[in-house]
Design an enzyme around this catalytic site. Structure first.
Site, PDB file in Angstrom:
ATOM      1  N   THR A 128       0.826  -1.218   0.000  1.00 13.36           N
ATOM      2  CA  THR A 128       0.000   0.000   0.000  1.00 13.36           C
ATOM      3  C   THR A 128       0.860   1.267   0.000  1.00 13.36           C
ATOM      4  O   THR A 128       1.923   1.304   0.615  1.00 13.36           O
ATOM      5  CB  THR A 128      -0.901  -0.004   1.253  1.00 13.36           C
ATOM      6  OG1 THR A 128      -1.588  -1.252   1.305  1.00 13.36           O
ATOM      7  CG2 THR A 128      -1.910   1.125   1.225  1.00 13.36           C
ATOM      8  N   GLY A 133      -4.149   1.868  -2.732  1.00 10.79           N
ATOM      9  CA  GLY A 133      -4.281   0.716  -1.842  1.00 10.79           C
ATOM     10  C   GLY A 133      -4.965  -0.417  -2.583  1.00 10.79           C
ATOM     11  O   GLY A 133      -4.328  -1.374  -3.032  1.00 10.79           O
ATOM     12  N   THR A 160       2.105  -2.705   8.532  1.00 11.87           N
ATOM     13  CA  THR A 160       2.230  -3.340   9.845  1.00 11.87           C
ATOM     14  C   THR A 160       3.716  -3.584  10.129  1.00 11.87           C
ATOM     15  O   THR A 160       4.421  -4.118   9.266  1.00 11.87           O
ATOM     16  CB  THR A 160       1.437  -4.669   9.862  1.00 11.87           C
ATOM     17  OG1 THR A 160       0.073  -4.368   9.561  1.00 11.87           O
ATOM     18  CG2 THR A 160       1.521  -5.355  11.216  1.00 11.87           C
ATOM     19  N   GLU A 366      -5.774  -6.330   3.882  1.00  6.71           N
ATOM     20  CA  GLU A 366      -5.665  -7.410   2.880  1.00  6.71           C
ATOM     21  C   GLU A 366      -6.844  -7.399   1.904  1.00  6.71           C
ATOM     22  O   GLU A 366      -7.346  -8.450   1.495  1.00  6.71           O
ATOM     23  CB  GLU A 366      -5.574  -8.785   3.560  1.00  6.71           C
ATOM     24  CG  GLU A 366      -4.612  -8.811   4.708  1.00  6.71           C
ATOM     25  CD  GLU A 366      -3.271  -9.430   4.396  1.00  6.71           C
ATOM     26  OE1 GLU A 366      -3.116 -10.004   3.318  1.00  6.71           O
ATOM     27  OE2 GLU A 366      -2.371  -9.308   5.237  1.00  6.71           O
TER      28      GLU A 366
HETATM   29  C1  LIG Z   1      -4.201  -1.739  10.477  1.00  8.61           C
HETATM   30  C2  LIG Z   1      -3.775  -1.823   9.050  1.00  8.61           C
HETATM   31  C3  LIG Z   1      -2.673  -2.585   8.717  1.00  8.61           C
HETATM   32  C4  LIG Z   1      -2.237  -2.635   7.388  1.00  8.61           C
HETATM   33  N1  LIG Z   1      -1.102  -3.344   7.084  1.00  8.61           N
HETATM   34  C5  LIG Z   1      -0.639  -3.321   5.804  1.00  8.61           C
HETATM   35  C6  LIG Z   1       0.604  -3.965   5.477  1.00  8.61           C
HETATM   36  O1  LIG Z   1       1.258  -4.580   6.326  1.00  8.61           O
HETATM   37  N2  LIG Z   1       1.048  -3.878   4.196  1.00  8.61           N
HETATM   38  C7  LIG Z   1       0.358  -3.207   3.221  1.00  8.61           C
HETATM   39  O2  LIG Z   1       0.824  -3.161   2.095  1.00  8.61           O
HETATM   40  N3  LIG Z   1      -0.818  -2.588   3.508  1.00  8.61           N
HETATM   41  C8  LIG Z   1      -1.327  -2.625   4.765  1.00  8.61           C
HETATM   42  N4  LIG Z   1      -2.498  -1.982   5.074  1.00  8.61           N
HETATM   43  C9  LIG Z   1      -3.207  -1.256   4.027  1.00  8.61           C
HETATM   44  C10 LIG Z   1      -4.458  -1.975   3.530  1.00  8.61           C
HETATM   45  O3  LIG Z   1      -4.115  -3.132   2.823  1.00  8.61           O
HETATM   46  C11 LIG Z   1      -5.239  -0.960   2.663  1.00  8.61           C
HETATM   47  O4  LIG Z   1      -5.729   0.018   3.554  1.00  8.61           O
HETATM   48  C12 LIG Z   1      -6.378  -1.591   1.898  1.00  8.61           C
HETATM   49  O5  LIG Z   1      -5.897  -2.418   0.871  1.00  8.61           O
HETATM   50  C13 LIG Z   1      -7.306  -0.531   1.273  1.00  8.61           C
HETATM   51  O6  LIG Z   1      -6.586   0.442   0.591  1.00  8.61           O
HETATM   52  P1  LIG Z   1      -6.839   1.999   0.904  1.00  8.61           P
HETATM   53  O7  LIG Z   1      -6.836   2.182   2.377  1.00  8.61           O
HETATM   54  O8  LIG Z   1      -5.864   2.773   0.102  1.00  8.61           O
HETATM   55  O9  LIG Z   1      -8.303   2.285   0.403  1.00  8.61           O
HETATM   56  P2  LIG Z   1      -8.738   2.773  -1.099  1.00  8.61           P
HETATM   57  O10 LIG Z   1      -8.192   1.853  -2.118  1.00  8.61           O
HETATM   58  O11 LIG Z   1      -8.414   4.215  -1.235  1.00  8.61           O
HETATM   59  O12 LIG Z   1     -10.303   2.599  -0.978  1.00  8.61           O
HETATM   60  C14 LIG Z   1     -11.137   3.539  -0.290  1.00  8.61           C
HETATM   61  C15 LIG Z   1     -12.563   2.989  -0.267  1.00  8.61           C
HETATM   62  O13 LIG Z   1     -13.037   2.816  -1.609  1.00  8.61           O
HETATM   63  C16 LIG Z   1     -13.503   1.486  -1.767  1.00  8.61           C
HETATM   64  N5  LIG Z   1     -13.281   1.053  -3.150  1.00  8.61           N
HETATM   65  C17 LIG Z   1     -12.109   0.964  -3.820  1.00  8.61           C
HETATM   66  N6  LIG Z   1     -12.316   0.517  -5.071  1.00  8.61           N
HETATM   67  C18 LIG Z   1     -13.658   0.317  -5.198  1.00  8.61           C
HETATM   68  C19 LIG Z   1     -14.503  -0.140  -6.255  1.00  8.61           C
HETATM   69  N7  LIG Z   1     -14.003  -0.505  -7.434  1.00  8.61           N
HETATM   70  N8  LIG Z   1     -15.835  -0.218  -6.022  1.00  8.61           N
HETATM   71  C20 LIG Z   1     -16.345   0.127  -4.816  1.00  8.61           C
HETATM   72  N9  LIG Z   1     -15.607   0.572  -3.784  1.00  8.61           N
HETATM   73  C21 LIG Z   1     -14.274   0.659  -3.970  1.00  8.61           C
HETATM   74  C22 LIG Z   1     -12.712   0.667  -0.767  1.00  8.61           C
HETATM   75  O14 LIG Z   1     -13.384  -0.543  -0.462  1.00  8.61           O
HETATM   76  C23 LIG Z   1     -12.674   1.622   0.403  1.00  8.61           C
HETATM   77  O15 LIG Z   1     -13.891   1.521   1.104  1.00  8.61           O
HETATM   78  C24 LIG Z   1      -2.961  -1.931   6.383  1.00  8.61           C
HETATM   79  C25 LIG Z   1      -4.094  -1.179   6.729  1.00  8.61           C
HETATM   80  C26 LIG Z   1      -4.495  -1.121   8.048  1.00  8.61           C
HETATM   81  C27 LIG Z   1      -5.715  -0.305   8.393  1.00  8.61           C
END
Ligand SMILES: Cc1cc2nc3c(=O)[nH]c(=O)nc-3n(C[C@H](O)[C@H](O)[C@H](O)COP(=O)(O)OP(=O)(O)OC[C@H]3O[C@@H](n4cnc5c(N)ncnc54)[C@H](O)[C@@H]3O)c2cc1C
Length: 387
Positions: A128, A133, A160, A366
């Site tokens: 991410t 993400g 993480t 994930e």
């Molecule tokens: C506690 C925690 C630990 C984490 N650990 C790791 C880690 O170790 N390594 C790592 O790489 N990442 C990690 N992450 C990141 C996590 O994998 C991402 O937050 C997740 O994949 C979502 O990406 P984003 O937050 O950028 O949301 P975005 O991609 O910006 O999405 C925002 C919203 O839009 C929605 N959305 C996106 N596309 C669509 C679509 N086509 N249709 C409808 N809705 C959609 C999503 O569901 C979400 O609700 C962690 C996150 C947290 C909170």
């Protein structure tokens, strides 16, 4: 009579051992260390002694070499009490270690995977970024080959262990125009020139765990730290996620079971209108939903773990399904568990308040609920296949 899931005597023994450990060693301290936001290193040391960190990683790479069913059972039983500590059991075999296990060189396996599996080094996985993400193919961190090194620029967000890890597997693009086909995997190590990190302060849940940002400013990565081949990193991301989603599904199942345990106890003790609230049908409905949900979630999860034990390495469809089902279950179970506990459930004196916050995180990590729903629709409609 209970559903026995055809567990082997060893798998039954694993459940009993880990369950006893979680109840005896973790449960008495879980509220306190979560409130303080500290990882209980003495408990982690005991988990290390029990081989819980090594998971499915083979013994030649420092792991415990257990089967996938035993692994998900261990995660489930730890998460039933503390889903933060479940990361200690689940992370090394999944998102962090799986890419190196399947695609790394012998030297990378010994230096990074084996030390992590033995609890001697802390790894992380960086997919991410601040601006991407869900859309993994849109990775903006760049890698350019220069002589015997790669130069990385960009950053990885919400990682993480990110602020405190010794090393991390990270994904960068060598050609943005190719989207997923340009992605390449590297291992970066603390101390490499141009690499820094910071911990992110203030978060909804999992206070004992570090969440951080990895920053690359002309970061020089030696060629020997390339994982797999150039431009073949997307396959590595997916293999990490297939196991990572299984891990999160097990973590969510354990949390949902914890909600059921707490709700059963509380509803039998709490008296309202002269009767235990367990006697009221509206309370029973919430308990019935949890009880049915955990059995269904477990059936699905163990079947996917069994697929992997039979040798399947690509379980994208079913890992996603188990992640989606169990994390939605966990969120509903936690919401209902707080409701059953009334105002007490709103306070940090009761476990369900923490479960409620943690369940929200499980719906995001994930792959969010939305992306897994989209994936499942695509499989059902024949628009996608793992074959
Ligand atoms: C506690 C925690 C630990 C984490 N650990 C790791 C880690 O170790 N390594 C790592 O790489 N990442 C990690 N992450 C990141 C996590 O994998 C991402 O937050 C997740 O994949 C979502 O990406 P984003 O937050 O950028 O949301 P975005 O991609 O910006 O999405 C925002 C919203 O839009 C929605 N959305 C996106 N596309 C669509 C679509 N086509 N249709 C409808 N809705 C959609 C999503 O569901 C979400 O609700 C962690 C996150 C947290 C909170």
């Amino acid at each position: 009579m209970n559903l026995d899931f055809d567990l082997t005597p060893e798998q039954v023994q694993t459940r009993e051992t880990v369950k006893r450990f979680a109840q005896k060693e973790i449960a008495p301290h879980v509220l306190e260390y979560n409130r303080e936001g500290c990882l209980p290193l003495d408990i982690v040391a005991k988990m290390k002694e029990m081989g819980l960190i090594g998971g499915v990683i083979p013994p030649e790479y420092g792991g415990a070499g257990i089967d996938h069913v035993s692994w998900v059972i261990s995660i489930e039983e730890i998460s039933r009490v503390c889903s933060s500590l479940a990361v200690v059991v689940g992370g090394p075999s999944s998102l962090i270690g799986q890419g190196i296990l399947r695609f790394g060189t012998e030297q990378q396996k010994q230096k990074y995977l084996a030390t992590m599996a033995r609890g001697e080094s802390m790894g992380a996985a960086g997919i991410t970024e601040p601006n991407t993400g869900t859309d993994v193919a849109n990775i903006q961190t760049t890698a350019v080959r220069k002589g015997d090194e790669y130069i990385l620029n960009g950053s990885k967000m919400f990682i993480t262990n990110g602020g405190i890890c010794d090393w991390a597997i990270v994904f960068a693009t060598m050609d943005k125009s190719l989207r997923h086909k340009g992605i390449t995997a590297f291992i970066i190590e603390r101390g490499m020139p141009g690499f820094s990190s910071r911990s992110i302060a203030g978060k909804l849940a999992w206070q004992p765990l570090d969440l951080g940002e990895l920053i690359f400013e002309d970061c020089r990565v030696p060629r020997e730290n390339l994982v797999g081949e150039e431009m073949r990193g997307f396959k590595i991301v997916m293999s990490c996620l297939d196991m990572g989603r299984l891990f999160v599904a097990a973590r969510a199942l354990g949390l949902a079971q914890g909600c059921l345990d707490a709700s059963l106890n509380y509803s039998k003790e709490r008296t309202v209108f002269g009767q235990p609230i367990a006697s009221y049908q509206l309370i029973q409905k919430m308990i019935a939903d949890m009880a049915v949900g955990v059995e269904m979630g477990r059936l699905l999860l163990y079947q996917v773990a069994r697929l992997r034990d039979k040798g399947a390495q690509r379980t994208t469809k079913y890992s996603s399904m188990a992640k989606l089902f169990n994390t939605e279950l966990a969120m509903k179970a936690a919401t209902d568990a707080v409701q059953i506990h009334g105002a007490y459930g709103f306070t940090s004196e009761y476990h369900v308040e923490r479960y409620f916050r943690e369940a929200k995180g499980l719906q995001i990590v994930e792959g969010t609920t939305q992306i897994h729903t989209i994936l499942q629709a695509a499989y059902a409609l024949g628009l996608r296949s793992d074959d």
